[in-house]
Design a protein around this motif. Structure first.
Motif, PDB file in Angstrom:
ATOM      1  N   THR A  32      27.723  28.674  -3.491  1.00 56.19           N
ATOM      2  CA  THR A  32      27.953  27.497  -2.633  1.00 56.19           C
ATOM      3  C   THR A  32      27.805  27.874  -1.162  1.00 56.19           C
ATOM      4  N   ASP A  34      25.967  30.151   0.021  1.00 56.04           N
ATOM      5  CA  ASP A  34      24.533  30.324   0.291  1.00 56.04           C
ATOM      6  C   ASP A  34      23.868  29.000   0.632  1.00 56.04           C
ATOM      7  N   GLU A  35      24.377  27.933   0.027  1.00 57.00           N
ATOM      8  CA  GLU A  35      23.802  26.620   0.297  1.00 57.00           C
ATOM      9  C   GLU A  35      24.059  26.184   1.741  1.00 57.00           C
ATOM     10  N   ARG A 173      23.820  28.221  -9.762  1.00 53.11           N
ATOM     11  CA  ARG A 173      23.076  27.753  -8.580  1.00 53.11           C
ATOM     12  C   ARG A 173      22.969  26.229  -8.568  1.00 53.11           C
ATOM     13  N   ARG A 174      22.727  25.647  -9.742  1.00 46.39           N
ATOM     14  CA  ARG A 174      22.610  24.184  -9.796  1.00 46.39           C
ATOM     15  C   ARG A 174      23.942  23.523  -9.448  1.00 46.39           C
ATOM     16  N   ARG A 177      24.672  23.852  -5.733  1.00 48.86           N
ATOM     17  CA  ARG A 177      23.841  22.929  -4.945  1.00 48.86           C
ATOM     18  C   ARG A 177      24.428  21.518  -4.978  1.00 48.86           C
ATOM     19  N   ALA A 180      27.612  21.544  -2.755  1.00 49.10           N
ATOM     20  CA  ALA A 180      27.276  21.589  -1.333  1.00 49.10           C
ATOM     21  C   ALA A 180      26.762  20.233  -0.854  1.00 49.10           C
ATOM     22  N   THR A 181      25.970  19.583  -1.681  1.00 48.41           N
ATOM     23  CA  THR A 181      25.460  18.257  -1.311  1.00 48.41           C
ATOM     24  C   THR A 181      26.601  17.264  -1.166  1.00 48.41           C
ATOM     25  N   ARG A 184      28.644  18.112   1.983  1.00 50.30           N
ATOM     26  CA  ARG A 184      27.913  17.746   3.202  1.00 50.30           C
ATOM     27  C   ARG A 184      28.064  16.267   3.522  1.00 50.30           C
TER      28      ARG A 184
END
Length: 237
Positions: A32, A34-35, A173-174, A177, A180-181, A184
């Protein structure tokens, strides 16, 4: 306007040390973070809560009816988080008692709209559905926004050289992502102010706008979370 600080809180219900559940939590945090790499507009604060260290306070709080000891700070962190990572070992085909007891103590109204990435570990891949028949319904009841991808890691997923390890990394990773979305989305909410508790327990407070401001902030977060969740569902179909 100064950049908003986004708070990510991870709740680890692993009992061992070392713990495969804590290992999964660390992998999810790393992915996370990294995102958010290369995004100076937002500062990400990360806190990990190890429930094994709070076991006595959790039991005492359940019997007294209010949070005691270090548990109060842990609950404050969860209530104030822009995003949660939660992970539990699988015991008897469900989440652990310690995991459930901790989330029995949260304020349901303060959980609504919070994006939650769910994870679990177990000795066999046959228990992977625990995410959907136990963990996901729990956070739906708490009015949180449970992300589409949950991450289950069986013992063989940690083997190191098998194809399962690659699949686990893909799922991590999925899921990161998606989280993080969702987190955000809070950046675009005007006037968002949060209290962030660091790893040493110190509190860096920002203005909350009073109780009505908090209600408005939570409503905006919930709306943004639901909209983002709908977008994620659309991206996965």
């Amino acid at each position: 306007m100064s950049p908003a600080t986004l708070s990510l809180v991870a709740v680890n219900a692993g009992l061992g040390d070392p713990s495969s559940t804590r290992l999964l939590v660390d992998r999810l945090i790393e992915a996370t973070a990294d995102e958010f790499a290369g995004r100076p507009a937002a500062e990400l604060s990360v806190e990990v809560i190890d429930l094994r260290d709070l076991a006595v306070d959790i039991a005492r709080s359940l019997t007294t009816g209010f949070a005691v000891g270090d548990l109060r700070a842990a609950l404050d962190a969860v209530h104030g988080a822009h995003g949660l990572i939660v992970a539990t070992p699988v015991f008897n085909a469900s989440y652990s008692g310690l995991f459930k007891s901790f989330f029995d103590l949260v304020d349901v109204d303060r959980m609504q709209g919070t994006p939650v990435l769910i994870g679990a570990t177990g000795g066999s891949p046959r228990h992977s559905m625990v995410l959907d028949h136990a963990v996901r319904p729990l956070f739906s009841y708490l009015r949180a926004v449970v992300l589409p991808t949950g991450v289950y890691a069986a013992a063989e997923d940690w083997a190191g050289t098998s194809g399962d390890t690659a699949l686990l990394s893909d799922r991590i990773r999925r899921a990161a992502r998606e989280l993080a979305t969702a987190v955000r989305a809070t950046e675009n909410i005007a006037g968002v102010q949060v209290s962030v508790r660091g790893s040493e327990g110190s509190e860096a407070d920002a203005s909350s706008g009073g109780p009505f401001g908090e209600v408005a902030r939570r409503s905006a977060l919930e709306a943004a979370g639901i909209a983002n969740f709908a977008k994620l569902l659309g991206d996965n179909h």
